[in-house]
Motif scaffolding. Sequence first.
Motif, short mmCIF file in Angstrom:
data_model
loop_
_atom_site.label_atom_id
_atom_site.label_comp_id
_atom_site.label_asym_id
_atom_site.label_seq_id
_atom_site.Cartn_x
_atom_site.Cartn_y
_atom_site.Cartn_z
N THR A 1 39.71 14.04 106.59
CA THR A 1 38.62 14.76 105.94
C THR A 1 37.39 13.87 105.94
O THR A 1 37.47 12.71 105.53
N GLN B 1 39.79 23.91 99.10
CA GLN B 1 39.25 23.38 100.35
C GLN B 1 38.90 21.91 100.16
O GLN B 1 38.17 21.55 99.25
N GLN C 1 37.04 18.54 100.61
CA GLN C 1 35.64 18.27 100.88
C GLN C 1 35.27 16.87 100.44
O GLN C 1 35.76 16.37 99.44
#
Length: 125
Positions: A114, A1, A3
Motif C-alpha cells: 500500500t 479500503q 489508504q
Amino acid sequence: QEQMVESGGGLVQPGGSLRLSCAGSGFRFDDYSIGWFRQAPGKTREAVVCISSDDRLAYYADSVKGRFTISRDNAKNTVYLQMNSLKPEDTAVYYCGAHPRNSYALMDERGYDTWGQGTQVTVSS
C-alpha cells in the motif's frame, strides 16, 4: 479500503528542516512496518528509512543517517519523518508505504503493498 496519505512536503532552503507525516487507514496499522521512499526526477525510487511495526527497529539509507529520524504513533496511525540539514540532493517526491509481514526486507519496496500519493520536497536556495 487501505489508504496511506502523506503530508508536510514543501520548499526549504539548504540546511533547513521539514517534517513529513504519513497517515494510514483501512488496515490494522500496528501490524505493518512503514517505510519512506523517494524518487528524484530521472531516477528510480529509493528507500530512505523504515520502521518496524513494533517501533523497535529502524533502518536508514547511508545518505540520510544522522540527518533524518523516523518515528511512529500507532495510537494515531501515523508515521513521521523528521528531516534536518536538508541538501539539494534530498529533492524528490517522498512516498510512504505499508509493509506487511512477508519475506522481503524492510528496505525492499517489493515488500510493500500500500502506497501513498507522494509529497514533493524541494531543497533549493
